[in-house]
Design a protein around this motif. Sequence first.
Motif, PDB file in Angstrom:
ATOM      1  N   HIS A 278       0.858  -1.187   0.000  1.00  0.00           N
ATOM      2  CA  HIS A 278       0.000   0.000   0.000  1.00  0.00           C
ATOM      3  C   HIS A 278       0.893   1.236   0.000  1.00  0.00           C
ATOM      4  N   GLY A 279       0.794   2.034  -1.066  1.00  0.00           N
ATOM      5  CA  GLY A 279       1.602   3.247  -1.153  1.00  0.00           C
ATOM      6  C   GLY A 279       2.732   3.196  -2.157  1.00  0.00           C
ATOM      7  N   TRP A 280       2.789   2.136  -2.990  1.00  0.00           N
ATOM      8  CA  TRP A 280       3.952   1.977  -3.868  1.00  0.00           C
ATOM      9  C   TRP A 280       4.039   3.026  -4.976  1.00  0.00           C
ATOM     10  N   MET A 281       2.969   3.750  -5.265  1.00  0.00           N
ATOM     11  CA  MET A 281       3.025   4.792  -6.291  1.00  0.00           C
ATOM     12  C   MET A 281       3.161   6.192  -5.688  1.00  0.00           C
ATOM     13  N   ALA A 282       3.308   6.265  -4.372  1.00  0.00           N
ATOM     14  CA  ALA A 282       3.374   7.574  -3.714  1.00  0.00           C
ATOM     15  C   ALA A 282       4.430   7.544  -2.613  1.00  0.00           C
ATOM     16  N   ALA A 283       4.110   8.056  -1.436  1.00  0.00           N
ATOM     17  CA  ALA A 283       5.114   8.329  -0.405  1.00  0.00           C
ATOM     18  C   ALA A 283       5.878   7.102   0.072  1.00  0.00           C
ATOM     19  N   ARG A 284       5.248   5.922   0.023  1.00  0.00           N
ATOM     20  CA  ARG A 284       5.907   4.739   0.580  1.00  0.00           C
ATOM     21  C   ARG A 284       6.725   3.971  -0.445  1.00  0.00           C
ATOM     22  N   SER A 285       6.831   4.501  -1.652  1.00  0.00           N
ATOM     23  CA  SER A 285       7.538   3.783  -2.706  1.00  0.00           C
ATOM     24  C   SER A 285       9.042   3.771  -2.469  1.00  0.00           C
ATOM     25  N   ASP A 286       9.611   2.578  -2.382  1.00  0.00           N
ATOM     26  CA  ASP A 286      11.065   2.432  -2.242  1.00  0.00           C
ATOM     27  C   ASP A 286      11.649   2.241  -3.635  1.00  0.00           C
ATOM     28  N   LEU A 287      11.964   3.348  -4.286  1.00  0.00           N
ATOM     29  CA  LEU A 287      12.404   3.298  -5.674  1.00  0.00           C
ATOM     30  C   LEU A 287      13.832   2.792  -5.830  1.00  0.00           C
ATOM     31  N   SER A 288      14.514   2.527  -4.725  1.00  0.00           N
ATOM     32  CA  SER A 288      15.832   1.894  -4.818  1.00  0.00           C
ATOM     33  C   SER A 288      15.697   0.397  -5.057  1.00  0.00           C
ATOM     34  N   ASP A 289      14.492  -0.140  -4.885  1.00  0.00           N
ATOM     35  CA  ASP A 289      14.198  -1.531  -5.164  1.00  0.00           C
ATOM     36  C   ASP A 289      13.782  -1.649  -6.633  1.00  0.00           C
ATOM     37  N   ALA A 290      14.494  -2.442  -7.406  1.00  0.00           N
ATOM     38  CA  ALA A 290      14.256  -2.522  -8.855  1.00  0.00           C
ATOM     39  C   ALA A 290      12.830  -2.960  -9.185  1.00  0.00           C
ATOM     40  N   ARG A 291      12.295  -3.903  -8.425  1.00  0.00           N
ATOM     41  CA  ARG A 291      10.940  -4.383  -8.697  1.00  0.00           C
ATOM     42  C   ARG A 291       9.906  -3.307  -8.370  1.00  0.00           C
ATOM     43  N   VAL A 292      10.099  -2.602  -7.282  1.00  0.00           N
ATOM     44  CA  VAL A 292       9.177  -1.524  -6.925  1.00  0.00           C
ATOM     45  C   VAL A 292       9.213  -0.443  -7.997  1.00  0.00           C
ATOM     46  N   LYS A 293      10.416  -0.072  -8.435  1.00  0.00           N
ATOM     47  CA  LYS A 293      10.536   0.946  -9.476  1.00  0.00           C
ATOM     48  C   LYS A 293       9.822   0.505 -10.752  1.00  0.00           C
ATOM     49  N   GLU A 294       9.988  -0.760 -11.121  1.00  0.00           N
ATOM     50  CA  GLU A 294       9.335  -1.286 -12.321  1.00  0.00           C
ATOM     51  C   GLU A 294       7.815  -1.143 -12.235  1.00  0.00           C
ATOM     52  N   GLU A 295       7.258  -1.491 -11.074  1.00  0.00           N
ATOM     53  CA  GLU A 295       5.812  -1.431 -10.919  1.00  0.00           C
ATOM     54  C   GLU A 295       5.310  -0.011 -10.679  1.00  0.00           C
ATOM     55  N   TYR A 296       6.142   0.830 -10.120  1.00  0.00           N
ATOM     56  CA  TYR A 296       5.846   2.266 -10.013  1.00  0.00           C
ATOM     57  C   TYR A 296       5.658   2.840 -11.416  1.00  0.00           C
ATOM     58  N   ILE A 297       6.609   2.546 -12.295  1.00  0.00           N
ATOM     59  CA  ILE A 297       6.528   3.020 -13.677  1.00  0.00           C
ATOM     60  C   ILE A 297       5.314   2.432 -14.378  1.00  0.00           C
ATOM     61  N   ARG A 298       5.105   1.137 -14.220  1.00  0.00           N
ATOM     62  CA  ARG A 298       3.968   0.494 -14.888  1.00  0.00           C
ATOM     63  C   ARG A 298       2.644   1.049 -14.385  1.00  0.00           C
ATOM     64  N   GLY A 299       2.572   1.393 -13.100  1.00  0.00           N
ATOM     65  CA  GLY A 299       1.359   1.990 -12.559  1.00  0.00           C
ATOM     66  C   GLY A 299       1.014   3.289 -13.259  1.00  0.00           C
ATOM     67  N   TYR A 300       2.027   4.162 -13.417  1.00  0.00           N
ATOM     68  CA  TYR A 300       1.774   5.437 -14.094  1.00  0.00           C
ATOM     69  C   TYR A 300       1.462   5.239 -15.579  1.00  0.00           C
ATOM     70  N   LYS A 301       2.120   4.290 -16.222  1.00  0.00           N
ATOM     71  CA  LYS A 301       1.799   3.973 -17.616  1.00  0.00           C
ATOM     72  C   LYS A 301       0.335   3.548 -17.735  1.00  0.00           C
ATOM     73  N   THR A 302      -0.090   2.706 -16.804  1.00  0.00           N
ATOM     74  CA  THR A 302      -1.457   2.183 -16.868  1.00  0.00           C
ATOM     75  C   THR A 302      -2.477   3.300 -16.700  1.00  0.00           C
ATOM     76  N   VAL A 303      -2.211   4.215 -15.779  1.00  0.00           N
ATOM     77  CA  VAL A 303      -3.109   5.357 -15.575  1.00  0.00           C
ATOM     78  C   VAL A 303      -3.159   6.229 -16.829  1.00  0.00           C
ATOM     79  N   LEU A 304      -1.998   6.572 -17.379  1.00  0.00           N
ATOM     80  CA  LEU A 304      -1.963   7.430 -18.555  1.00  0.00           C
ATOM     81  C   LEU A 304      -2.663   6.780 -19.745  1.00  0.00           C
ATOM     82  N   ASP A 305      -2.481   5.502 -19.911  1.00  0.00           N
ATOM     83  CA  ASP A 305      -3.126   4.788 -21.001  1.00  0.00           C
ATOM     84  C   ASP A 305      -4.643   4.808 -20.851  1.00  0.00           C
ATOM     85  N   PHE A 306      -5.115   4.592 -19.622  1.00  0.00           N
ATOM     86  CA  PHE A 306      -6.555   4.612 -19.358  1.00  0.00           C
ATOM     87  C   PHE A 306      -7.131   5.998 -19.616  1.00  0.00           C
TER      88      PHE A 306
END
Length: 313
Positions: A278-306
Amino acid sequence: MPSPGQLRLAAARLSRPPGSYAYRLSGNPQIFKSEPPPACASRTGSLNHTTFLSVKQQAAKMSTMQASHGHNQACCNIPPVVSKGYSAKGSYEEIDGFKTCPSTAKKGILVIYDIFGYFEQTLQGADILATSSSEEYKVVIPDWFKGEPCPIEWYPPNTEEKQKNLGAFFGKNPPPGVAGKLPEYVKALKEKTGVQEWAILGFCWGGKVVSLVTSGDQNPFVVGAECHPAMVDPKEAEGIKIPLILLASKEEPEDKVKEFEEKLKVAKHVETFKDQIHGWMAARSDLSDARVKEEYIRGYKTVLDFFAKNWKA
């Protein structure tokens, strides 16, 4: 107001994020804006809230990252994501009488942050929304907490004093209070920015605000997004009147998310990111973790596409 038990449960799900964009109000209300250097200027009045404002930068600054996961390439040219120490694209200025050259954006995205306010991961997300699509968006994040977000030091609420403080914070900042102000706020945004079509995106606490305003009789938005929303209530889904995307984490109640999806009567995309907190696209996102960063990016892609596929004035 959440009970002490609910606060303890919430605390168990929260940890200090990797960094924050520190900001406190001092003096008059201010605005954060990010846009190309103005060639002209026009006077604006007060919107009564601090606002983080991000608009599309010059094309030379765009990333050439290829689209993936089946997303439209025009929606997904996301700039390289900074793991720590992100520098937001803009500066804070006075909002009363401030001058700005209107951007060419005809569409805007109003972002409702989580309880921690202007964290750098959230600000980076706003810049992604403003700079990554073939569609130009003006992105704003009003400071509903007026420079007093929830201090991360209150988590976990393992003392009576912390529980009291958190209870008072939620009591002072209930989602229905913000949802009720949004119709008039959007009217002011239209007047001051010239942008007449607005989407809304909310994180966590802000996701609840999205459900409330888009299911209300005075909804001013044309499309909406909820990212790892708090307090998911399927009853609200029945009244939502605009296309809606909901991206859940592994920590939102699976049964509530499923029922929410079933009761939506509009164009929708509901997806659970099953390995994200809970929070991976905002304040709690640990972007130093490669998997979190990948899903952070994919989350924003998904929103923009929608948004690109479902934006209807």
